[in-house]
Design a protein around this motif. Structure first.
Motif, PDB file in Angstrom:
ATOM      1  N   LEU A 132       0.829  -1.367  -0.015  1.00 38.71           N
ATOM      2  CA  LEU A 132       0.012   0.012  -0.076  1.00 38.71           C
ATOM      3  C   LEU A 132       0.861   1.181   0.107  1.00 38.71           C
ATOM      4  CD1 LEU A 132      -2.662  -1.041   2.933  1.00 38.71           C
ATOM      5  CD2 LEU A 132      -2.762  -1.069   0.279  1.00 38.71           C
ATOM      6  N   ILE A 133       0.553   2.032  -0.696  1.00 36.73           N
ATOM      7  CA  ILE A 133       1.475   3.390  -0.932  1.00 36.73           C
ATOM      8  C   ILE A 133       0.482   4.678  -0.222  1.00 36.73           C
ATOM      9  CG2 ILE A 133       2.209   5.289  -2.400  1.00 36.73           C
ATOM     10  CD1 ILE A 133       3.687   2.433  -2.614  1.00 36.73           C
ATOM     11  N   ILE A 134       1.157   5.012   0.905  1.00 35.98           N
ATOM     12  CA  ILE A 134       0.594   6.291   1.582  1.00 35.98           C
ATOM     13  C   ILE A 134       1.279   7.628   1.410  1.00 35.98           C
ATOM     14  CG2 ILE A 134       0.251   7.119   3.955  1.00 35.98           C
ATOM     15  CD1 ILE A 134       1.020   3.724   3.806  1.00 35.98           C
ATOM     16  N   PHE A 135       0.490   8.505   0.594  1.00 37.95           N
ATOM     17  CA  PHE A 135       1.039   9.671  -0.016  1.00 37.95           C
ATOM     18  C   PHE A 135       0.377  10.935   0.629  1.00 37.95           C
ATOM     19  CE2 PHE A 135       0.938  13.121  -2.932  1.00 37.95           C
ATOM     20  CZ  PHE A 135       2.299  13.452  -3.051  1.00 37.95           C
ATOM     21  N   LYS A 136       1.026  11.904   1.454  1.00 40.28           N
ATOM     22  CA  LYS A 136       0.639  13.162   2.021  1.00 40.28           C
ATOM     23  C   LYS A 136       0.978  14.040   1.493  1.00 40.28           C
ATOM     24  CE  LYS A 136       0.784  10.618   6.453  1.00 40.28           C
ATOM     25  NZ  LYS A 136       1.065  10.413   7.876  1.00 40.28           N
ATOM     26  N   HIS A 137       0.212  15.066   1.252  1.00 36.61           N
ATOM     27  CA  HIS A 137       0.798  16.344   0.375  1.00 36.61           C
ATOM     28  C   HIS A 137      -0.230  17.524   1.130  1.00 36.61           C
ATOM     29  CE1 HIS A 137      -0.305  19.092  -2.704  1.00 36.61           C
ATOM     30  NE2 HIS A 137       1.163  18.743  -2.983  1.00 36.61           N
ATOM     31  N   ARG A 138       0.513  18.361   1.446  1.00 34.29           N
ATOM     32  CA  ARG A 138      -0.486  19.727   1.800  1.00 34.29           C
ATOM     33  C   ARG A 138      -0.112  20.777   0.684  1.00 34.29           C
ATOM     34  NH1 ARG A 138      -2.515  16.809   4.927  1.00 34.29           N
ATOM     35  NH2 ARG A 138      -2.130  16.563   6.836  1.00 34.29           N
ATOM     36  N   ARG A 139      -1.166  21.433  -0.049  1.00 30.91           N
ATOM     37  CA  ARG A 139      -1.036  22.301  -1.017  1.00 30.91           C
ATOM     38  C   ARG A 139      -0.512  23.520  -0.687  1.00 30.91           C
ATOM     39  NH1 ARG A 139      -6.932  24.668  -2.072  1.00 30.91           N
ATOM     40  NH2 ARG A 139      -7.638  25.255  -0.206  1.00 30.91           N
ATOM     41  N   ARG A 140       0.396  24.108  -1.256  1.00 30.19           N
ATOM     42  CA  ARG A 140       1.250  25.244  -1.421  1.00 30.19           C
ATOM     43  C   ARG A 140       1.945  25.310  -0.087  1.00 30.19           C
ATOM     44  NH1 ARG A 140      -4.161  26.652  -1.769  1.00 30.19           N
ATOM     45  NH2 ARG A 140      -4.290  27.530   0.237  1.00 30.19           N
ATOM     46  N   ARG A 195       5.526  16.928   1.034  1.00 34.10           N
ATOM     47  CA  ARG A 195       5.113  15.638   0.214  1.00 34.10           C
ATOM     48  C   ARG A 195       5.703  14.481   1.092  1.00 34.10           C
ATOM     49  NH1 ARG A 195       4.634  16.532  -5.652  1.00 34.10           N
ATOM     50  NH2 ARG A 195       5.402  14.366  -5.940  1.00 34.10           N
ATOM     51  N   ASN A 196       4.973  13.641   1.264  1.00 42.02           N
ATOM     52  CA  ASN A 196       5.672  12.357   1.888  1.00 42.02           C
ATOM     53  C   ASN A 196       5.043  11.117   1.458  1.00 42.02           C
ATOM     54  OD1 ASN A 196       6.933  10.806   3.826  1.00 42.02           O
ATOM     55  ND2 ASN A 196       5.316  11.445   5.660  1.00 42.02           N
ATOM     56  N   THR A 197       5.966  10.329   0.794  1.00 40.86           N
ATOM     57  CA  THR A 197       5.475   8.828   0.670  1.00 40.86           C
ATOM     58  C   THR A 197       5.970   7.707   1.465  1.00 40.86           C
ATOM     59  OG1 THR A 197       5.303   9.778  -1.710  1.00 40.86           O
ATOM     60  CG2 THR A 197       5.353   7.684  -1.648  1.00 40.86           C
ATOM     61  N   THR A 198       5.081   7.001   1.837  1.00 44.73           N
ATOM     62  CA  THR A 198       5.676   5.621   2.722  1.00 44.73           C
ATOM     63  C   THR A 198       4.983   4.592   2.105  1.00 44.73           C
ATOM     64  OG1 THR A 198       3.903   6.265   4.480  1.00 44.73           O
ATOM     65  CG2 THR A 198       6.314   6.894   4.635  1.00 44.73           C
ATOM     66  N   GLY A 199       5.234   3.498   2.348  1.00 44.90           N
ATOM     67  CA  GLY A 199       4.458   2.014   1.919  1.00 44.90           C
ATOM     68  C   GLY A 199       4.531   1.277   3.160  1.00 44.90           C
ATOM     69  N   HIS A 200       3.681   0.289   3.031  1.00 45.42           N
ATOM     70  CA  HIS A 200       3.209  -0.731   4.101  1.00 45.42           C
ATOM     71  C   HIS A 200       2.873  -1.881   3.488  1.00 45.42           C
ATOM     72  CE1 HIS A 200       1.607  -2.265   7.887  1.00 45.42           C
ATOM     73  NE2 HIS A 200       0.716  -2.840   7.163  1.00 45.42           N
TER      74      HIS A 200
END
Length: 103
Positions: free
Chosen positions: A72-80, A84-89
């Motif tokens: 599973l890919i966990i992608f976190k993003h806050r606009r502007r 950006r943070n990408t982790t997997g599980h």
């Protein structure tokens, strides 16, 4: 005859001979494990429901093996904000086969 059990924080409806995956159990291949968190047992028209568990009921399962689930890919993003943070599980699973249901 079937039962509703709880293992790994999830509930499963199982019958004798069923093969299914649960979250990793601390047992080796070929071991037998007794699951005591049995919520309900149904045998034809006779249904027994616990509050929350049935006191004397157990489900015996045999460990068939272990495997890992899909990634599973966990992608976190806050606009502007430039964040950006990408982790997997990958979850570990144990495949079990129901041997016996005791009421």
């Amino acid at each position: 005859m079937y039962a509703v059990i709880k293992t790994g924080g999830k509930q499963y409806k199982v019958a004798a001979g069923d093969v299914f995956k649960v979250e990793k159990l601390d047992a080796k291949k070929g071991d037998t494990v007794e699951i005591k968190d049995v919520f309900m047992i149904a045998d034809g028209d006779k249904v027994s429901v616990g509050k929350p568990n049935l006191a004397s009921a157990t489900v015996t399962v045999e460990v068939m093996g272990e495997e890992k689930g899909e990634k599973l890919i966990i992608f976190k993003h806050r606009r502007r904000k430039g964040y950006r943070n990408t982790t997997g599980h990958r979850q570990n699973y144990t495949t079990v086969k129901v041997k016996d249901i005791k009421a």
